[in-house]
Structure formats: structure tokens, C-alpha cells
Design a protein around this motif. Structure first.
Motif, PDB file in Angstrom:
ATOM      1  N   VAL A  33       0.848  -1.186   0.000  1.00 46.52           N
ATOM      2  CA  VAL A  33       0.000   0.000   0.000  1.00 46.52           C
ATOM      3  C   VAL A  33       0.878   1.228   0.000  1.00 46.52           C
ATOM      4  O   VAL A  33       1.774   1.368   0.822  1.00 46.52           O
ATOM      5  CB  VAL A  33      -0.926   0.018   1.226  1.00 46.52           C
ATOM      6  CG1 VAL A  33      -1.774   1.271   1.225  1.00 46.52           C
ATOM      7  CG2 VAL A  33      -1.799  -1.226   1.236  1.00 46.52           C
ATOM      8  N   SER A  34       0.603   2.133  -0.931  1.00 43.68           N
ATOM      9  CA  SER A  34       1.401   3.356  -1.036  1.00 43.68           C
ATOM     10  C   SER A  34       0.522   4.553  -0.818  1.00 43.68           C
ATOM     11  O   SER A  34      -0.610   4.600  -1.277  1.00 43.68           O
ATOM     12  CB  SER A  34       2.064   3.440  -2.415  1.00 43.68           C
ATOM     13  OG  SER A  34       2.690   4.686  -2.594  1.00 43.68           O
ATOM     14  N   ASP A  35       1.035   5.526  -0.086  1.00 46.16           N
ATOM     15  CA  ASP A  35       0.286   6.755   0.152  1.00 46.16           C
ATOM     16  C   ASP A  35       0.632   7.841  -0.855  1.00 46.16           C
ATOM     17  O   ASP A  35       0.117   8.942  -0.781  1.00 46.16           O
ATOM     18  CB  ASP A  35       0.589   7.290   1.559  1.00 46.16           C
ATOM     19  CG  ASP A  35       0.029   6.355   2.619  1.00 46.16           C
ATOM     20  OD1 ASP A  35      -0.967   5.687   2.312  1.00 46.16           O
ATOM     21  OD2 ASP A  35       0.595   6.301   3.714  1.00 46.16           O
ATOM     22  N   PRO A  50      -0.149   0.512  -5.974  1.00 46.57           N
ATOM     23  CA  PRO A  50      -0.572   1.180  -4.737  1.00 46.57           C
ATOM     24  C   PRO A  50      -2.094   1.204  -4.622  1.00 46.57           C
ATOM     25  O   PRO A  50      -2.785   1.492  -5.600  1.00 46.57           O
ATOM     26  CB  PRO A  50      -0.011   2.604  -4.886  1.00 46.57           C
ATOM     27  CG  PRO A  50       1.030   2.502  -5.938  1.00 46.57           C
ATOM     28  CD  PRO A  50       0.598   1.409  -6.866  1.00 46.57           C
ATOM     29  N   PRO A  52      -5.663   2.709  -2.898  1.00 45.55           N
ATOM     30  CA  PRO A  52      -6.108   3.966  -2.276  1.00 45.55           C
ATOM     31  C   PRO A  52      -6.205   3.820  -0.768  1.00 45.55           C
ATOM     32  O   PRO A  52      -6.584   2.761  -0.250  1.00 45.55           O
ATOM     33  CB  PRO A  52      -7.479   4.207  -2.916  1.00 45.55           C
ATOM     34  CG  PRO A  52      -7.921   2.870  -3.418  1.00 45.55           C
ATOM     35  CD  PRO A  52      -6.677   2.131  -3.801  1.00 45.55           C
ATOM     36  N   SER A  53      -5.890   4.885  -0.060  1.00 42.08           N
ATOM     37  CA  SER A  53      -5.878   4.835   1.400  1.00 42.08           C
ATOM     38  C   SER A  53      -7.274   4.883   1.997  1.00 42.08           C
ATOM     39  O   SER A  53      -7.496   4.436   3.117  1.00 42.08           O
ATOM     40  CB  SER A  53      -5.058   6.003   1.949  1.00 42.08           C
ATOM     41  OG  SER A  53      -5.703   7.236   1.650  1.00 42.08           O
ATOM     42  N   ARG A  55      -8.655   7.622   2.801  1.00 40.07           N
ATOM     43  CA  ARG A  55      -8.749   8.880   3.536  1.00 40.07           C
ATOM     44  C   ARG A  55      -9.358   9.959   2.639  1.00 40.07           C
ATOM     45  O   ARG A  55      -9.625   9.740   1.464  1.00 40.07           O
ATOM     46  CB  ARG A  55      -7.360   9.304   4.029  1.00 40.07           C
ATOM     47  CG  ARG A  55      -6.731   8.342   5.027  1.00 40.07           C
ATOM     48  CD  ARG A  55      -5.555   9.018   5.712  1.00 40.07           C
ATOM     49  NE  ARG A  55      -4.530   9.375   4.749  1.00 40.07           N
ATOM     50  CZ  ARG A  55      -3.487   8.610   4.450  1.00 40.07           C
ATOM     51  NH1 ARG A  55      -3.347   7.422   5.023  1.00 40.07           N
ATOM     52  NH2 ARG A  55      -2.578   9.003   3.580  1.00 40.07           N
ATOM     53  N   THR A 110     -13.684   7.493   0.134  1.00 42.20           N
ATOM     54  CA  THR A 110     -13.119   8.038   1.382  1.00 42.20           C
ATOM     55  C   THR A 110     -13.764   7.408   2.609  1.00 42.20           C
ATOM     56  O   THR A 110     -14.080   8.098   3.585  1.00 42.20           O
ATOM     57  CB  THR A 110     -13.277   9.569   1.421  1.00 42.20           C
ATOM     58  OG1 THR A 110     -14.681   9.893   1.307  1.00 42.20           O
ATOM     59  CG2 THR A 110     -12.519  10.239   0.291  1.00 42.20           C
ATOM     60  N   GLN A 112     -12.443   5.513   4.915  1.00 42.64           N
ATOM     61  CA  GLN A 112     -11.624   5.710   6.105  1.00 42.64           C
ATOM     62  C   GLN A 112     -11.753   7.135   6.634  1.00 42.64           C
ATOM     63  O   GLN A 112     -11.798   7.362   7.846  1.00 42.64           O
ATOM     64  CB  GLN A 112     -10.156   5.402   5.795  1.00 42.64           C
ATOM     65  CG  GLN A 112      -9.232   5.459   7.011  1.00 42.64           C
ATOM     66  CD  GLN A 112      -9.620   4.468   8.085  1.00 42.64           C
ATOM     67  OE1 GLN A 112      -9.829   3.289   7.791  1.00 42.64           O
ATOM     68  NE2 GLN A 112      -9.722   4.916   9.321  1.00 42.64           N
ATOM     69  N   GLU A 141      -5.723  17.101   2.488  1.00 38.31           N
ATOM     70  CA  GLU A 141      -6.751  16.124   2.142  1.00 38.31           C
ATOM     71  C   GLU A 141      -8.071  16.569   2.771  1.00 38.31           C
ATOM     72  O   GLU A 141      -8.363  16.260   3.920  1.00 38.31           O
ATOM     73  CB  GLU A 141      -6.339  14.736   2.639  1.00 38.31           C
ATOM     74  CG  GLU A 141      -5.056  14.231   1.991  1.00 38.31           C
ATOM     75  CD  GLU A 141      -4.541  12.967   2.630  1.00 38.31           C
ATOM     76  OE1 GLU A 141      -4.822  12.750   3.833  1.00 38.31           O
ATOM     77  OE2 GLU A 141      -3.847  12.202   1.951  1.00 38.31           O
TER      78      GLU A 141
END
Length: 336
Positions: A33-35, A50, A52-53, A55, A110, A112, A141
């Protein structure tokens, strides 16, 4: 000849070993996982994608959403503690219970971000009073995302909510140049939602400050030219349960008069202004959670910003070309 056979056998063994290595790498369960906002070359070469986070999105990350489907951008403005984040997170949580009016939940990038903001409104947070964390100033963000299906219009649309901190907005009040420079994205907003803190309105010593602050904020945004002819404005009285429980008999007349003044101010610039009374997380048990939010959500419905009418042309008398002859044959008529 034996040497050649041995050599071929060695080559075959090496190929089998390489193939086994490739299979192992293909079925590997490792996920990276990449931010980072963009794919790096080394990540592409390594074969990792990667994820998605979940966030909140940055302004740059919203471009993919807006380019792919119909999107409504909603900017909520108001001082710290007025209830902006509570309104946004409560709408998300209401979809976990049922649809909102004619809207069905169709996804979110989004999750999270919503969960982070919603935790302290839930029982497992072990708090006595439902709250939401204050939005930090300067965080990049800031956009929360919902994808909704409108049953009446049979239409899917994305909703991007700008979760701006109260301090960030207040830092630019009465400074047209600063606001235009720091927040140019406001001009692309489909809706500008001005939040009036109901708790402060219920206090006779603070209510005038609420109206004055909102008036200055509205003037700054519009004088900076951060709007279009299709921009919609919602005047939202938050924490309405506190106003309803107030013993002050003058509060209703005060709010009614001041809302008319704000509407008159806004209509100097645009005509589409609506007023809403909401109690997202009411303390009064006679109010349901999310009171007034269905009406507010409907006021944010996606509408095309620009309507283009097809130009009208005048044509000369048709020429007896083979194309026209075929047209008349198919129509079953002849052209003289």
C-alpha cells in the motif's frame, strides 16, 4: 553428443527453475500500500500497485472523480464548532441504516475518512456526548466523497464535500485577494453551504456575532468572484434542537429577520438560495438523528452547470442527389 545432451538438460533445468520463480511471484499474497499521489517508476517495475488509502482526497485527487462521472462539489463554510463535519459524517452514517429520500448509496472513495470523523459519535467510543473531531487547519486532504444513485432521475452522481477547517475560512474573512488566491476552487463549487451555529444563535449575547460573521463571509466569497451563475447557496441553521428547546421567545423572530437579510444580500449576486434547519446529532430525544438532512441533501442534487442549446440552421431546397432520392424512397414518397 553426451556433452550436448547434458548442456540441453542444464538449460531445461534452469528454465524450469525460472518458471517456478515466476509462478511464485504471481501467486504471492503480498500487497503493498502506497500513500503517494502518483505511481513511482520503481513501483511499476516491481509489479506492485498502490491501493487507495480511503482517507479524504486532496484537490488533485478529485480530478479523476470529476472527469469520470457527473459530480457535484459542495463547500461547507462556517466558524469552528458550527457543525460542518458533523453534518457530512452523519449523512454518511444514515446510509448505513437506509436510503435517504430518493438517494441510494453507490460507493465512496473516502470510507476511512468518514470513519475517522464518525468514531466519536458512536457508542463504542464510550463518550457520553456525540462529537466529531475538529478539522485541522492546513490539511491538504479535505474532500470527502459519496457516490449516490438518484431513483427519481435514474442517475448516478458523485458528491465531493470540502471539509474546510473553521480557522482556514476565518483567516480570509474580509480579505478578498487572499481568499481568491488561496481557495480558487470555490469558484467551481456547485453549492456553497453557509452554516449558522444554532447553539450560538440560542444565546442572546452571541447571536448577533453569528449573523455578522456569516454576512462578512458571504460578502468576501462573492466579492472575490468565487461563484458562477449556476452556484447554489444553502443557509443552514445547525443544532436546531437547541434552538427549539430555548426559553427565549424572541429567538424565532430574530432568526427569521436575520435570515431575510442574508437572503437579500446573497440575491444581489445569485438567485438560488434555500434555508434549512438541521440537527445532525441532536441532544434532544424528540429529534431524530439526521433531522433535516434529507432536505439538505436534495438541495445538493447534481445539475449540469452549463446548458448548451443546439444551433438552428436554415437549409436551401433539397438537391436531387442520390442521397435525397433514397430518403424519399424509404419514406414512400417522391420529390417533384
Amino acid at each position: 553428443m553426451e556433452d550436448i545432451i547434458k548442456t540441453d538438460s542444464n538449460i531445461l533445468s534452469e528454465l524450469e527453475a525460472d518458471a517456478a520463480t515466476d509462478v511464485d511471484s504471481m501467486i504471492s499474497d503480498d500487497i503493498e500500500v502506497s500513500d503517494s499521489e502518483s505511481l513511482q517508476e520503481d513501483e511499476l517495475q516491481s509489479g506492485f500497485l498502490p491501493l487507495p488509502s480511503g482517507r479524504a482526497l486532496s484537490l488533485q485527487e478529485t480530478y479523476d472523480v470529476m472527469a469520470s462521472e457527473n459530480t457535484a462539489v459542495i463547500v461547507l463554510v462556517g466558524p469552528s464548532g458550527c457543525g460542518k463535519t458533523t453534518i457530512e459524517s452523519t449523512i454518511y452514517q444514515l446510509f448505513q441504516r437506509e436510503k435517504l429520500e430518493n438517494h441510494l448509496f453507490a460507493g465512496s472513495k473516502t470510507i476511512q475518512g468518514y470513519e475517522d470523523r464518525s468514531f466519536y459519535t458512536r457508542i463504542n467510543s464510550r463518550q457520553e456526548i456525540a462529537t466529531t473531531p475538529r478539522t485541522s487547519r492546513g490539511v491538504q486532504e479535505i474532500f470527502l466523497h459519496l457516490r449516490l444513485f438518484n431513483e427519481d432521475k435514474k442517475q448516478i452522481a458523485n458528491y465531493l464535500f470540502a471539509d474546510l477547517s473553521g480557522e482556514e475560512i476565518q483567516a480570509h474573512i474580509a480579505n478578498v485577494g487572499s481568499l481568491a488566491k488561496q481557495m480558487p476552487f470555490l469558484k467551481n463549487a456547485d453549492s456553497i453551504t453557509v452554516i449558522l451555529d444554532g447553539e450560538r444563535l440560542a444565546n442572546k449575547y452571541r447571536r448577533n456575532g453569528v449573523i455578522e460573521e456569516a454576512s462578512t463571509m458571504i460578502r468576501t466569497i462573492f466579492d472575490a468572484g468565487l461563484y458562477s451563475v449556476s452556484t447554489k447557496v444553502q443557509l443552514v441553521i445547525s443544532k436546531f434542537d437547541i434552538i427549539s428547546a430555548s426559553d427565549d421567545s424572541t429567538i424565532s423572530c430574530f432568526i427569521e429577520d436575520k435570515i431575510k437579510e442574508l437572503q437579500s444580500l446573497i440575491t444581489r449576486y445569485i438567485k438560488n438560495v434555500t434555508v434549512h434547519e438541521v440537527a445532525a446529532m441532536p441532544h434532544d430525544s424528540s429529534f431524530t438523528v439526521g433531522f433535516g438532512l434529507e432536505s439538505l441533501l436534495s438541495s445538493w442534487d447534481y445539475e449540469p452547470r452549463y446548458l448548451h442549446s443546439s444551433p438552428q440552421y436554415e437549409f436551401d431546397e433539397p438537391i436531387d442527389s442520390e442521397f435525397n432520392k433514397l430518403f424519399y424512397k424509404l419514406r414512400g414518397t417522391t420529390h417533384e
